[in-house]
Design an enzyme around this catalytic site. Structure first.
Site, PDB file in Angstrom:
ATOM      1  N   GLU A 255     -42.599 -16.609  18.650  1.00 11.54           N
ATOM      2  CA  GLU A 255     -43.688 -16.718  17.682  1.00 11.54           C
ATOM      3  C   GLU A 255     -43.168 -16.980  16.274  1.00 11.54           C
ATOM      4  O   GLU A 255     -43.856 -16.718  15.285  1.00 11.54           O
ATOM      5  CB  GLU A 255     -44.521 -15.436  17.715  1.00 11.54           C
ATOM      6  CG  GLU A 255     -45.130 -15.147  19.070  1.00 11.54           C
ATOM      7  CD  GLU A 255     -45.822 -13.807  19.135  1.00 11.54           C
ATOM      8  OE1 GLU A 255     -46.972 -13.726  18.675  1.00 11.54           O
ATOM      9  OE2 GLU A 255     -45.227 -12.835  19.624  1.00 11.54           O
TER      10      GLU A 255
ATOM     11  N   SER B  87     -52.109 -14.281  10.916  1.00 12.42           N
ATOM     12  CA  SER B  87     -52.898 -14.394   9.681  1.00 12.42           C
ATOM     13  C   SER B  87     -53.328 -13.044   9.123  1.00 12.42           C
ATOM     14  O   SER B  87     -54.155 -12.983   8.213  1.00 12.42           O
ATOM     15  CB  SER B  87     -54.153 -15.260   9.908  1.00 12.42           C
ATOM     16  OG  SER B  87     -53.783 -16.550  10.317  1.00 12.42           O
TER      17      SER B  87
ATOM     18  N   ASN C 145     -52.435  -5.724  18.421  1.00 16.73           N
ATOM     19  CA  ASN C 145     -51.468  -6.559  17.696  1.00 16.73           C
ATOM     20  C   ASN C 145     -51.171  -5.873  16.374  1.00 16.73           C
ATOM     21  O   ASN C 145     -52.005  -5.879  15.465  1.00 16.73           O
ATOM     22  CB  ASN C 145     -52.043  -7.958  17.458  1.00 16.73           C
ATOM     23  CG  ASN C 145     -52.427  -8.648  18.747  1.00 16.73           C
ATOM     24  OD1 ASN C 145     -51.624  -9.312  19.377  1.00 16.73           O
ATOM     25  ND2 ASN C 145     -53.680  -8.485  19.163  1.00 16.73           N
TER      26      ASN C 145
ATOM     27  N   SER D 298     -49.308 -13.748  21.449  1.00 10.71           N
ATOM     28  CA  SER D 298     -49.721 -15.151  21.331  1.00 10.71           C
ATOM     29  C   SER D 298     -49.882 -15.838  22.680  1.00 10.71           C
ATOM     30  O   SER D 298     -49.751 -17.054  22.788  1.00 10.71           O
ATOM     31  CB  SER D 298     -48.732 -15.940  20.459  1.00 10.71           C
ATOM     32  OG  SER D 298     -48.767 -15.458  19.138  1.00 10.71           O
TER      33      SER D 298
END
EC number: 6.3.2.4
Length: 398
Positions: free
Chosen positions: A15, A340, A335, A196
């Protein structure tokens, strides 16, 4: 004097690119009048860099050229207790220290950044840092441990089977039988410690199960197989706070192109040129989620409980699956450093990104003050109390 914030991003993870996007978005939205930003990029081969060049996303298209211009650095603690960013290697002449650091802001998704490894390094440096601590980071990253804790705490999780890839290799038939008996098909197969949607796939029979396990085994030693909800709605909710106080964001309803949200859905689907230009907020979604006030409140309450159950701090995003046939809500995963930073879930509730980032930094400084009241060592020297040399457990008690 502005607070010096070291934003750490990149890292040794699949990621990596998502981390760069998230970090540069955060830096662009930080209050420059209040904070002095120190960008710290970790390359895929574990080398740290800084420099103004790291702040332009376009420069990452030529990564080799970018790193040739950037300054290699390390974070270190000086003899007088200051945490600094200094040139690596140290020059024989001239200044080696580039900046002091007041607080670190890790924005690394996945392994070696979201799993407690980086947090442990920052703990040793004794520098305040944003987000979850070592324990909550590592627990949130490992889907097996996370699910075990949530299950034992009576928080709703889907039925699952887990094993090490070596165990599968030794006796795949036994695990296939166990999965068939406990879960039945279809199932979702996941690496235990990645985000992800990397390495995740669906299996509707034994042949597909074997292929899915082989894929997941390329990314992790520990594998999780979950019962798949076929008539489902994916909903995410962000939580901001710490062990004392938390608040939940609005919920989002996520629209993937398949039965589950893939990496491409999350980071390529919303970009005009097919690139990962915006991170999670580029995904097709409905905000607020169209699940009714009752379900929204239920999701938000479970999100807050799951956040505090792991001892999280800062901002996290908890992903949910709603079984529409059974009308039940299940925690999918947490998470601890979301893509973001989930700012798009807070802005509709009247919390601008700049304000959220400020609150995250203040939470890091609050935790440092809270820990300052605790005792971590005893000011004594047991060796000075011994006489006649070392005698182990039978030595002198004087």
């Amino acid at each position: 004097m502005r607070t010096r914030v070291a934003v750490i991003f990149g890292g040794v993870s699949v990621e990596h690119e998502v981390s760069v996007i998230s970090a540069l978005q955060a830096i662009q939205n930080m209050n420059q009048d209040k904070y002095e930003i120190i960008p710290l990029y970790i390359s895929k081969d574990r080398v740290w860099f800084t420099g103004e060049e790291m702040l332009d996303i376009e420069n990452y298209k030529d990564l080799k050229g970018l790193l040739s211009k950037a300054q290699k650095v390390v974070m270190a603690r000086t003899e007088d207790g200051k945490v600094v960013v200094q040139k690596e290697p140290r020059p024989r002449f001239g200044k080696s220290i580039l900046s002091e650091v007041d607080v670190a802001f890790p924005i690394i998704h996945g392994t070696f950044g979201e799993d407690g490894v980086l947090q442990g390094f920052l703990e040793l440096l004794n520098v305040p840092y944003v987000g979850c601590d070592v324990l909550s980071s590592s627990t949130g990253m490992d889907k097996v441990i996370m699910k075990n804790i949530y299950r034992d705490s009576d928080l709703p999780v889907l039925d699952y089977v887990w094993f090490y890839s070596t165990q599968w290799t030794e006796d795949p038939e036994a695990w296939t039988t166990k999965i068939k008996e406990k879960l039945d098909y279809p199932v979702i197969v996941k690496p235990a410690n990645l985000g992800s949607s990397v390495g995740i796939s669906k299996a509707e029979n034994e042949e597909e199960l074997e292929e899915a396990v082989d894929l997941a085994s390329k990314f992790a030693l520990k594998i999780v197989v979950e019962k798949m909800v076929q008539n489902m709605t994916e909903v995410n909710c962000s939580v901001l706070g710490d062990y004392e106080h938390v608040e939940a964001s609005v919920c989002e309803q996520v629209l993937g192109s398949d039965e589950f949200l893939s990496y491409e859905d999350k980071y390529a689907g919303g970009s005009k040129d097919g690139g990962a230009s915006k991170g999670m907020e580029s995904t097709n979604r409905v905000i607020p989620a169209e699940i009714g006030d009752g379900k929204t409140k239920e999701v938000q309450e479970i999100a807050k409980k799951s956040f505090q159950m792991l001892g999280c701090s800062g901002v996290s995003r908890i992903d949910f699956i709603i079984d529409n046939d059974a009308d039940k809500v299940y925690i999918n995963e947490i998470n601890t450093i979301p893509g973001s930073l989930s700012f798009y879930l807070w802005e509709p509730a009247g919390k601008p990104y700049k304000q959220m980032l400020d609150e995250l930094i203040q939470l890091a400084l609050k935790r440092e003050r809270d820990r300052g009241r605790l005792m971590f060592s005893i000011d004594s020297n047991l060796f000075s109390l011994q006489t006649g040399g070392s005698k182990g457990s039978k030595g002198s008690k004087r």
